[in-house]
Design an enzyme around this catalytic site. Sequence first.
Site, PDB file in Angstrom:
ATOM      1  N   HIS A  22       0.831  -1.211   0.000  1.00  0.00           N
ATOM      2  CA  HIS A  22       0.000   0.000   0.000  1.00  0.00           C
ATOM      3  C   HIS A  22       0.867   1.265   0.000  1.00  0.00           C
ATOM      4  CE1 HIS A  22      -4.162   0.898  -0.089  1.00  0.00           C
ATOM      5  NE2 HIS A  22      -4.397   1.126   1.177  1.00  0.00           N
ATOM      6  N   ASN A  69      -6.614   6.572   4.406  1.00  0.00           N
ATOM      7  CA  ASN A  69      -8.043   6.863   4.277  1.00  0.00           C
ATOM      8  C   ASN A  69      -8.380   8.344   4.403  1.00  0.00           C
ATOM      9  OD1 ASN A  69      -8.048   4.128   4.186  1.00  0.00           O
ATOM     10  ND2 ASN A  69      -9.387   3.816   5.937  1.00  0.00           N
TER      11      ASN A  69
END
Length: 194
Positions: A22, A69
């Site tokens: 990620h 996020n």
Amino acid sequence: MPSLLLWTGLGNPEPGMALQRHNIGFMAVDAIAQRHGFTPWRNRFKGLTAEGTLAGRKIILLKPMTYMNASGESVQPATAFFKLPPEAVSAFHDELDLAPGKVRVKRGGGAAGHNGLRSMDRMLGTPEYWRVRLGIGHPGSKERVHGHVLGNFAKSDQEWLGPLLEAVADAAPLLAEGRAEDFMTRIALLTHRQ
């Protein structure tokens, strides 16, 4: 093409997450900063920024320290401060739907389940920025996606990851000139991945 560009690498700031798939967006902007002698990273816009010049254009590199996020909470104040239109912004991010080591550049489109892009779309009020999609491959089933993106790159991944990051850094001036196709072609040639 705007004279000032904001290139955001998407990732998570925890040291223990640094080698996760990620975080390939962070890795890419780190490689660009190192290769092209950008300024040292400093705290700004809820993130870290480094500045430099590529192909005669000023580039601000940004690594949001907000967690993936909430990436838009770092990108939005930076775009507002520099008064940047969406086309001056690029997000470097991990892409499940591309084979490991492949790179695709596109403007706009959906977030495809990527929470960093979703946050940017929401905070910028538009999806019309550039995405530099860095392939990490798909684990095969939806149930395994979470563990895949938050897993560290395997030892076997190093044979394509290092060359990919080098190639992204090498080809970065082409991206700064707005030559997305040439940027992708150069990376494919350097990494022998068509």
